[in-house]
Design a protein around this motif. Structure first.
Motif, PDB file in Angstrom:
ATOM      1  N   GLU A 118       0.848  -1.324   0.009  1.00  0.00           N
ATOM      2  CA  GLU A 118      -0.064  -0.190  -0.007  1.00  0.00           C
ATOM      3  C   GLU A 118       0.951   1.301   0.049  1.00  0.00           C
ATOM      4  O   GLU A 118       0.555   2.250  -0.735  1.00  0.00           O
ATOM      5  CB  GLU A 118      -1.017  -0.083   1.256  1.00  0.00           C
ATOM      6  N   ASP A 119       1.997   1.516   0.575  1.00  0.00           N
ATOM      7  CA  ASP A 119       2.859   2.576   0.874  1.00  0.00           C
ATOM      8  C   ASP A 119       3.538   2.602  -0.461  1.00  0.00           C
ATOM      9  O   ASP A 119       3.774   3.693  -0.872  1.00  0.00           O
ATOM     10  CB  ASP A 119       3.666   2.389   1.825  1.00  0.00           C
ATOM     11  N   ILE A 120       4.116   1.413  -1.200  1.00  0.00           N
ATOM     12  CA  ILE A 120       4.690   1.296  -2.398  1.00  0.00           C
ATOM     13  C   ILE A 120       3.676   2.059  -3.512  1.00  0.00           C
ATOM     14  O   ILE A 120       4.180   2.781  -4.095  1.00  0.00           O
ATOM     15  CB  ILE A 120       5.166   0.074  -2.587  1.00  0.00           C
ATOM     16  N   GLU A 121       2.431   1.646  -3.247  1.00  0.00           N
ATOM     17  CA  GLU A 121       1.643   2.132  -4.291  1.00  0.00           C
ATOM     18  C   GLU A 121       1.438   3.622  -4.250  1.00  0.00           C
ATOM     19  O   GLU A 121       1.335   4.444  -5.276  1.00  0.00           O
ATOM     20  CB  GLU A 121       0.279   1.546  -4.287  1.00  0.00           C
ATOM     21  N   SER A 122       1.423   4.043  -2.978  1.00  0.00           N
ATOM     22  CA  SER A 122       1.250   5.585  -2.576  1.00  0.00           C
ATOM     23  C   SER A 122       2.669   6.328  -3.326  1.00  0.00           C
ATOM     24  O   SER A 122       2.415   7.212  -3.720  1.00  0.00           O
ATOM     25  CB  SER A 122       1.327   5.949  -1.090  1.00  0.00           C
ATOM     26  N   ILE A 123       3.604   5.772  -3.036  1.00  0.00           N
ATOM     27  CA  ILE A 123       4.798   6.454  -3.520  1.00  0.00           C
ATOM     28  C   ILE A 123       4.849   6.402  -5.140  1.00  0.00           C
ATOM     29  O   ILE A 123       5.246   7.296  -5.737  1.00  0.00           O
ATOM     30  CB  ILE A 123       6.203   5.570  -3.193  1.00  0.00           C
TER      31      ILE A 123
ATOM     32  N   ALA B 183      -7.165  10.365  -2.260  1.00  0.00           N
ATOM     33  CA  ALA B 183      -6.525  10.773  -3.441  1.00  0.00           C
ATOM     34  C   ALA B 183      -6.256  10.055  -4.324  1.00  0.00           C
ATOM     35  O   ALA B 183      -6.249  10.365  -5.489  1.00  0.00           O
ATOM     36  CB  ALA B 183      -5.141  11.533  -2.939  1.00  0.00           C
ATOM     37  N   THR B 184      -6.029   8.645  -4.041  1.00  0.00           N
ATOM     38  CA  THR B 184      -6.058   7.530  -4.994  1.00  0.00           C
ATOM     39  C   THR B 184      -7.147   7.520  -5.753  1.00  0.00           C
ATOM     40  O   THR B 184      -7.175   7.233  -7.097  1.00  0.00           O
ATOM     41  CB  THR B 184      -5.482   6.300  -4.603  1.00  0.00           C
ATOM     42  N   TYR B 185      -8.385   7.335  -5.019  1.00  0.00           N
ATOM     43  CA  TYR B 185      -9.623   7.030  -5.793  1.00  0.00           C
ATOM     44  C   TYR B 185      -9.965   8.251  -6.490  1.00  0.00           C
ATOM     45  O   TYR B 185     -10.517   8.065  -7.919  1.00  0.00           O
ATOM     46  CB  TYR B 185     -10.518   6.703  -4.636  1.00  0.00           C
ATOM     47  N   GLN B 186      -9.643   9.368  -6.057  1.00  0.00           N
ATOM     48  CA  GLN B 186      -9.934  10.753  -6.985  1.00  0.00           C
ATOM     49  C   GLN B 186      -9.363  10.791  -7.957  1.00  0.00           C
ATOM     50  O   GLN B 186     -10.082  10.897  -9.260  1.00  0.00           O
ATOM     51  CB  GLN B 186      -9.623  11.843  -5.956  1.00  0.00           C
ATOM     52  N   ALA B 187      -7.877  10.391  -8.123  1.00  0.00           N
ATOM     53  CA  ALA B 187      -7.291  10.579  -9.356  1.00  0.00           C
ATOM     54  C   ALA B 187      -7.636   9.281 -10.424  1.00  0.00           C
ATOM     55  O   ALA B 187      -7.690   9.328 -11.485  1.00  0.00           O
ATOM     56  CB  ALA B 187      -5.549  10.235  -9.113  1.00  0.00           C
ATOM     57  N   GLU B 188      -7.838   8.081  -9.822  1.00  0.00           N
ATOM     58  CA  GLU B 188      -8.319   7.045 -10.487  1.00  0.00           C
ATOM     59  C   GLU B 188      -9.500   7.229 -11.462  1.00  0.00           C
ATOM     60  O   GLU B 188      -9.622   6.888 -12.558  1.00  0.00           O
ATOM     61  CB  GLU B 188      -8.495   5.606  -9.723  1.00  0.00           C
TER      62      GLU B 188
ATOM     63  N   LEU C 147       2.247   6.797  -6.860  1.00  0.00           N
ATOM     64  CA  LEU C 147       1.215   7.648  -7.344  1.00  0.00           C
ATOM     65  C   LEU C 147       1.660   9.092  -6.878  1.00  0.00           C
ATOM     66  O   LEU C 147       1.074  10.377  -6.929  1.00  0.00           O
ATOM     67  CB  LEU C 147       0.015   7.304  -6.727  1.00  0.00           C
ATOM     68  N   GLY C 148       2.894   9.281  -6.054  1.00  0.00           N
ATOM     69  CA  GLY C 148       3.635  10.559  -5.898  1.00  0.00           C
ATOM     70  C   GLY C 148       2.819  11.060  -4.667  1.00  0.00           C
ATOM     71  O   GLY C 148       3.004  12.346  -4.279  1.00  0.00           O
ATOM     72  N   GLU C 149       2.277   9.969  -3.809  1.00  0.00           N
ATOM     73  CA  GLU C 149       1.543  10.471  -2.406  1.00  0.00           C
ATOM     74  C   GLU C 149       2.838  10.161  -1.158  1.00  0.00           C
ATOM     75  O   GLU C 149       3.646   9.471  -1.569  1.00  0.00           O
ATOM     76  CB  GLU C 149       0.346   9.706  -2.190  1.00  0.00           C
ATOM     77  N   GLU C 150       2.558  10.863  -0.285  1.00  0.00           N
ATOM     78  CA  GLU C 150       3.277  10.406   1.156  1.00  0.00           C
ATOM     79  C   GLU C 150       2.823   9.325   1.614  1.00  0.00           C
ATOM     80  O   GLU C 150       1.665   8.895   1.901  1.00  0.00           O
ATOM     81  CB  GLU C 150       3.314  11.375   2.244  1.00  0.00           C
TER      82      GLU C 150
END
Length: 378
Positions: A63-68, A313-318, A70-73
């Motif tokens: 989950e953290d790797i997916e955030s990274i 933010a992930t869902y919003q971008a998706e 996508l440019g998220e913290e």
């Protein structure tokens, strides 16, 4: 002289045939676009990044790797490990770009560039520059030297030989065999001060990506190599073939068999995930339709099915939504027990709610064990 490619025996050819059949099946399934393809590809890449970095001791959740990616913290991963993950993601993204490129040749500049992408944040380790001195691989727990690389003055010539081989050597050999030998030769040469293991695994993925059977995230074995006991087996296979010191030989069949087995097992996992994705998506689509929710909500539910959490933010971008739309959808799904919210503000995320947990448990109960392809052949 680099390590020589072995000739396959009957059991290996049988296993290879099954791998190629599974990969062709994946290629045909992926030819038709599906709503879940993007998320599945991203998760596979995240798992490959997780696997290859965990082997080196850099641990982060998918989950953290997916955030990274996508440019998220990330929520839990340290800044130091985040740098390792981001560097490796950049290198794998380049591998993905190179795989279908029409104008392409392997060269030392490309290998040095990939190494720089991976460890460029370690300025003290001369990223992207061939090592100037000797190098030793040690057992982390005992400090014992388990492998000594070739002399530094021999490395440029060995790399030239490897690059020439990558561009046409053993052309009659199957891609999976050539990829395994590319992996082994690069890690045995150990040309850089750091990042050699990750570079070798990425090179194996690139060799297969160039074969165009399927895209890198669907042919990588990095996830498999990073799973628990598989990592122990991986180190053992490397150690047995290296014999402690640079000493090229042709008795490489055990190493190639190790890689073919890993490809077969990982292909089974990927094929199962692909079949599961379609079934899960349709099930969730039916439920969302019954409840009168917007069909885009399926994207959010699928993410928490395959993962432990979803961020707004992930869902919003998706789904290309406004912040307000995304927040309202997630609140509604939480109110209906599909999701459970945790945390506040930037740290807020959504985990599977009671209803999603039941769906996950049902699919987990149906999961069959993977089959070792060599068990009945050797």
């Amino acid at each position: 002289m680099i390590y020589g490619t072995p000739e396959l025996e009957a059991p290996d050819k049988s296993v290879l045939g099954e791998i190629e059949e599974m990969r062709r099946d994946l290629k045909y399934r992926l030819a038709e676009p599906h709503r879940w393809d993007g998320q599945l590809r991203r998760q596979l890449q995240a798992r490959a990044i997780q696997g290859s970095n965990s082997i080196e001791g850099y641990r982060a959740s998918v989950e953290d790797i997916e955030s990274i990616m996508l440019g998220e913290e990330p929520l839990e991963t340290s800044r130091a490990v985040t740098s390792e993950i981001a560097g490796y993601q950049q290198a794998l993204t380049y591998v993905r770009q190179l795989s279908p490129a029409r104008s392409f040749r392997f060269d030392l500049g490309m290998l040095n560039a990939l190494n720089f992408m991976m460890i460029g944040h370690h300025h003290d380790k001369s990223p992207g520059v061939v090592r100037p001195g000797g190098i030793y691989v040690r057992n982390f727990s005992t400090g014992e030297v388990v492998y000594e690389g070739p002399d530094a003055e021999d490395v440029p010539g060995l790399l030239d030989e490897l690059v020439a081989w990558l561009n046409g050597g053993d052309a009659h050999q199957p891609s999976y065999v050539r990829a395994a030998m590319a992996h082994f030769n690069l890690v045995a040469i150990h040309p850089w001060r750091d990042g050699n293991g990750r570079m070798s695994r990425a090179l194996q993925t690139l060799v297969l990506g160039r074969d165009q059977i399927t895209t890198p995230e669907f042919c990588s074995i990095e996830e498999w190599l990073g799973l628990g006991e598989n990592t122990v087996d991986y180190y053992r296979a490397l150690r047995d073939a290296q014999q402690g010191v640079w000493s090229p030989h042709d008795e490489m069949l055990p190493w190639v068999r190790f890689c073919l087995r890993a490809h077969h097992m990982q292909a089974q996992r990927v094929r199962r995930r692909l079949a599961e994705a379609g079934e899960v998506w349709m099930l969730l689509e039916e439920q969302i339709d019954k409840e009168g929710l917007h069909t885009r909500c399926v994207s959010a539910l699928y993410q928490v099915f395959v993962s432990r959490r979803l961020r707004r933010a992930t869902y919003q971008a998706e789904e290309s939504l406004s912040q307000g739309q995304a927040a309202r959808d997630l609140r509604e799904l939480a109110a209906r027990d599909w999701l459970t919210p945790y945390g506040e503000t930037k740290g807020r995320f959504y985990a599977p709610g009671p209803r999603m947990e039941r769906v996950k448990a049902d699919f987990a109960a149906r999961m069959e064990p993977l089959r070792d392809p060599y068990r009945a052949l050797l």
